[in-house]
Design an enzyme around this catalytic site. Structure first.
Site, mmCIF file in Angstrom:
data_model
loop_
_atom_site.group_PDB
_atom_site.id
_atom_site.type_symbol
_atom_site.label_atom_id
_atom_site.label_comp_id
_atom_site.label_asym_id
_atom_site.label_seq_id
_atom_site.Cartn_x
_atom_site.Cartn_y
_atom_site.Cartn_z
ATOM 1 N N ASN A 89 -14.155 18.994 38.784
ATOM 2 C CA ASN A 89 -13.086 19.923 40.068
ATOM 3 C C ASN A 89 -13.812 20.485 40.333
ATOM 4 O O ASN A 89 -13.557 21.010 41.607
ATOM 5 C CB ASN A 89 -12.027 19.929 39.441
ATOM 6 C CG ASN A 89 -10.955 21.158 40.282
ATOM 7 O OD1 ASN A 89 -10.186 20.064 40.450
ATOM 8 N ND2 ASN A 89 -10.592 22.058 39.790
ATOM 9 N N SER A 141 -11.528 14.485 48.393
ATOM 10 C CA SER A 141 -11.078 15.185 49.202
ATOM 11 C C SER A 141 -10.593 13.561 50.278
ATOM 12 O O SER A 141 -11.193 12.812 50.839
ATOM 13 C CB SER A 141 -11.219 16.160 50.066
ATOM 14 O OG SER A 141 -9.836 16.511 51.084
ATOM 15 N N TYR A 154 -18.910 19.849 53.055
ATOM 16 C CA TYR A 154 -18.016 19.169 52.603
ATOM 17 C C TYR A 154 -17.580 18.227 52.468
ATOM 18 O O TYR A 154 -17.281 17.504 51.682
ATOM 19 C CB TYR A 154 -16.524 20.557 53.091
ATOM 20 C CG TYR A 154 -15.821 20.150 51.447
ATOM 21 C CD1 TYR A 154 -15.253 21.399 50.649
ATOM 22 C CD2 TYR A 154 -14.278 19.889 52.127
ATOM 23 C CE1 TYR A 154 -14.477 21.193 50.101
ATOM 24 C CE2 TYR A 154 -13.046 19.903 51.479
ATOM 25 C CZ TYR A 154 -13.357 20.570 50.015
ATOM 26 O OH TYR A 154 -12.166 20.243 49.301
ATOM 27 N N SER A 157 -19.928 16.211 50.860
ATOM 28 C CA SER A 157 -20.223 16.386 49.146
ATOM 29 C C SER A 157 -19.313 15.184 48.738
ATOM 30 O O SER A 157 -19.250 14.757 47.820
ATOM 31 C CB SER A 157 -19.856 17.689 48.693
ATOM 32 O OG SER A 157 -18.563 18.495 49.300
ATOM 33 N N LYS A 158 -17.536 15.426 49.780
ATOM 34 C CA LYS A 158 -16.433 14.423 49.121
ATOM 35 C C LYS A 158 -16.775 13.314 49.531
ATOM 36 O O LYS A 158 -16.349 12.041 47.981
ATOM 37 C CB LYS A 158 -15.083 14.852 49.686
ATOM 38 C CG LYS A 158 -15.059 16.195 49.336
ATOM 39 C CD LYS A 158 -14.637 17.064 47.945
ATOM 40 C CE LYS A 158 -14.551 17.999 47.578
ATOM 41 N NZ LYS A 158 -14.590 18.033 46.020
HETATM 42 P P1 NAP Z 1 -10.016 26.879 43.825
HETATM 43 O O1 NAP Z 1 -9.417 27.391 43.924
HETATM 44 O O2 NAP Z 1 -11.102 27.840 44.597
HETATM 45 O O3 NAP Z 1 -10.806 26.753 42.453
HETATM 46 C C1 NAP Z 1 -12.040 26.340 42.328
HETATM 47 C C2 NAP Z 1 -12.618 27.081 40.838
HETATM 48 O O4 NAP Z 1 -13.649 26.289 40.682
HETATM 49 C C3 NAP Z 1 -12.962 28.085 40.777
HETATM 50 O O5 NAP Z 1 -12.748 28.294 39.776
HETATM 51 C C4 NAP Z 1 -14.954 28.576 41.493
HETATM 52 O O6 NAP Z 1 -14.632 29.913 40.779
HETATM 53 C C5 NAP Z 1 -14.715 27.366 40.634
HETATM 54 N N1 NAP Z 1 -16.568 26.968 40.655
HETATM 55 C C6 NAP Z 1 -16.594 27.384 42.082
HETATM 56 N N2 NAP Z 1 -18.858 27.534 42.595
HETATM 57 C C7 NAP Z 1 -18.349 27.025 41.194
HETATM 58 C C8 NAP Z 1 -19.616 26.577 40.164
HETATM 59 N N3 NAP Z 1 -21.086 26.477 41.244
HETATM 60 N N4 NAP Z 1 -19.738 26.464 39.150
HETATM 61 C C9 NAP Z 1 -18.277 26.204 38.511
HETATM 62 N N5 NAP Z 1 -16.961 26.364 39.058
HETATM 63 C C10 NAP Z 1 -16.828 26.753 40.430
HETATM 64 O O7 NAP Z 1 -9.969 25.491 44.591
HETATM 65 P P2 NAP Z 1 -8.973 24.568 44.341
HETATM 66 O O8 NAP Z 1 -8.271 24.285 45.814
HETATM 67 O O9 NAP Z 1 -8.730 24.224 43.060
HETATM 68 O O10 NAP Z 1 -9.982 23.135 44.298
HETATM 69 C C11 NAP Z 1 -10.480 22.559 43.075
HETATM 70 C C12 NAP Z 1 -11.143 21.067 43.605
HETATM 71 O O11 NAP Z 1 -10.017 19.900 44.962
HETATM 72 C C13 NAP Z 1 -12.472 21.561 44.717
HETATM 73 O O12 NAP Z 1 -13.393 19.848 44.317
HETATM 74 C C14 NAP Z 1 -11.703 21.050 46.177
HETATM 75 O O13 NAP Z 1 -12.739 21.215 47.078
HETATM 76 C C15 NAP Z 1 -10.698 19.555 45.733
HETATM 77 N N6 NAP Z 1 -9.678 19.981 46.949
HETATM 78 C C16 NAP Z 1 -8.852 20.733 47.094
HETATM 79 C C17 NAP Z 1 -8.493 20.627 48.287
HETATM 80 C C18 NAP Z 1 -7.159 21.617 48.562
HETATM 81 O O14 NAP Z 1 -6.450 21.464 49.205
HETATM 82 N N7 NAP Z 1 -7.194 23.081 48.128
HETATM 83 C C19 NAP Z 1 -8.309 19.383 48.935
HETATM 84 C C20 NAP Z 1 -9.132 18.165 48.634
HETATM 85 C C21 NAP Z 1 -9.744 19.067 47.478
HETATM 86 P P3 NAP Z 1 -14.886 31.064 41.926
HETATM 87 O O15 NAP Z 1 -13.316 31.630 41.974
HETATM 88 O O16 NAP Z 1 -16.041 31.894 41.292
HETATM 89 O O17 NAP Z 1 -15.137 30.569 42.286
#
Ligand code: NAP
Length: 246
Positions: A89, A141, A154, A157-158
């Site tokens: 994730n 995504s 991004y 990658s997805k």
């Molecule tokens: P988020 O709130 O930014 O959470 C991501 C988490 O991953 C954060 O705790 C972050 O730590 C951690 N992280 C970042 N870089 C890392 C690394 N190198 N190694 C280990 N952990 C790391 O994001 P989210 O919205 O929950 O997204 C979760 C996943 O869903 C992601 O893959 C995102 O691309 C995908 N997604 C999200 C959405 C959306 O609308 N939110 C839509 C489609 C897909 P830090 O706090 O230090 O950065």
């Protein structure tokens, strides 16, 4: 307690979608390895899961670092003896138009979002093969399906995660390992908190359901894909996007 005695790794689970997934799997009885780069978030997440009666351990780890990933997986196997579920994730954004996007920000996003998922898959594969059982869920995504302006790194990658999902599904099916991808649309988390009002409006305009999803909406699907009820599903990509990418 669907997942009693199962061991699950959720990367990027300090907050947001990853934490919602970890919490739901824990509520269903799985032991959770919370993996994140941010130590403070991990500590908070572990105590919340434990306060609900769940079992969790924390691992500070950069998913793009092979040595770090191998050590985390070794520690989990030493501690709990098995790995049943891997949720890749962890993800980041570094948005910019192609003309302005730096090669460094291209590399960084691919390293965390795509290489990180490959490294964790590689690190758990032997153990899952030994068990003749494993469930891998990659968080892709909708932009991996549709592309998006200012997100070439991004969205690549997805989209790459979808290729990784299907290749993993084909390669490891004979060993009882299933691999699927989830493609969220616009979900309210820290990642989307700082989007401009215009960007949010444009996401909502293109979402037939007309509202943003919650991390729990994604977690519910991951729970299904991590549980035995989905055992005949592999190599699939399922959207959780209010209809955005249909
Ligand atoms: P988020 O709130 O930014 O959470 C991501 C988490 O991953 C954060 O705790 C972050 O730590 C951690 N992280 C970042 N870089 C890392 C690394 N190198 N190694 C280990 N952990 C790391 O994001 P989210 O919205 O929950 O997204 C979760 C996943 O869903 C992601 O893959 C995102 O691309 C995908 N997604 C999200 C959405 C959306 O609308 N939110 C839509 C489609 C897909 P830090 O706090 O230090 O950065």
């Amino acid at each position: 307690m669907h997942l009693k005695d199962r061991v699950a790794i959720v990367t990027g689970s300090g907050r947001g979608i990853g934490f919602a997934i970890a919490k739901l799997l824990a509520e269903h009885g799985a032991k959770i390895a919370l993996v994140d780069i941010n130590k403070d978030d991990l500590t908070k997440g572990k105590s919340e899961i434990e306060s609900l009666g769940g079992i969790a351990k924390t691992f500070v780890c950069d998913v793009s670092d092979w040595e770090n990933v191998q050590n985390v997986v070794k520690e989990i196997i030493n501690e709990w003896g098995r790995i049943d579920i891997l949720v890749n994730n962890a993800g980041i954004t570094r948005d910019n138009l192609i003309l302005r996007l730096t090669p460094e920000d291209w590399d960084l996003v691919i390293a965390v979002n795509l290489k990180g998922a490959f490294l964790f898959t590689k690190a758990v594969a032997r153990q899952m093969m030994k068990q003749k059982y494993g469930k891998i869920v990659n968080i892709s995504s909708v932009v991996g399906l549709m592309g998006n302006a200012a997100q070439s790194n991004y969205s690549s990658s997805k989209a790459g995660l979808i290729g990784l999902t299907k290749s993993t599904a084909k390669e490891l099916a004979g060993k009882g390992i299933r691999c699927n991808a989830v493609a969220p649309g616009f979900i309210e988390t820290e990642m989307t908190k700082n989007l401009s009002e215009k960007a949010v409006q444009s996401f909502l305009d293109s979402t037939p359901l007309k509202y943003a999803g919650r991390p729990e909406d994604v977690a519910n699907l991951v729970m299904f894909l991590a549980s035995p009820e989905s055992d005949y599903i592999t190599g699939e990509v399922i959207r959780v996007d209010g209809g955005m990418a249909m």
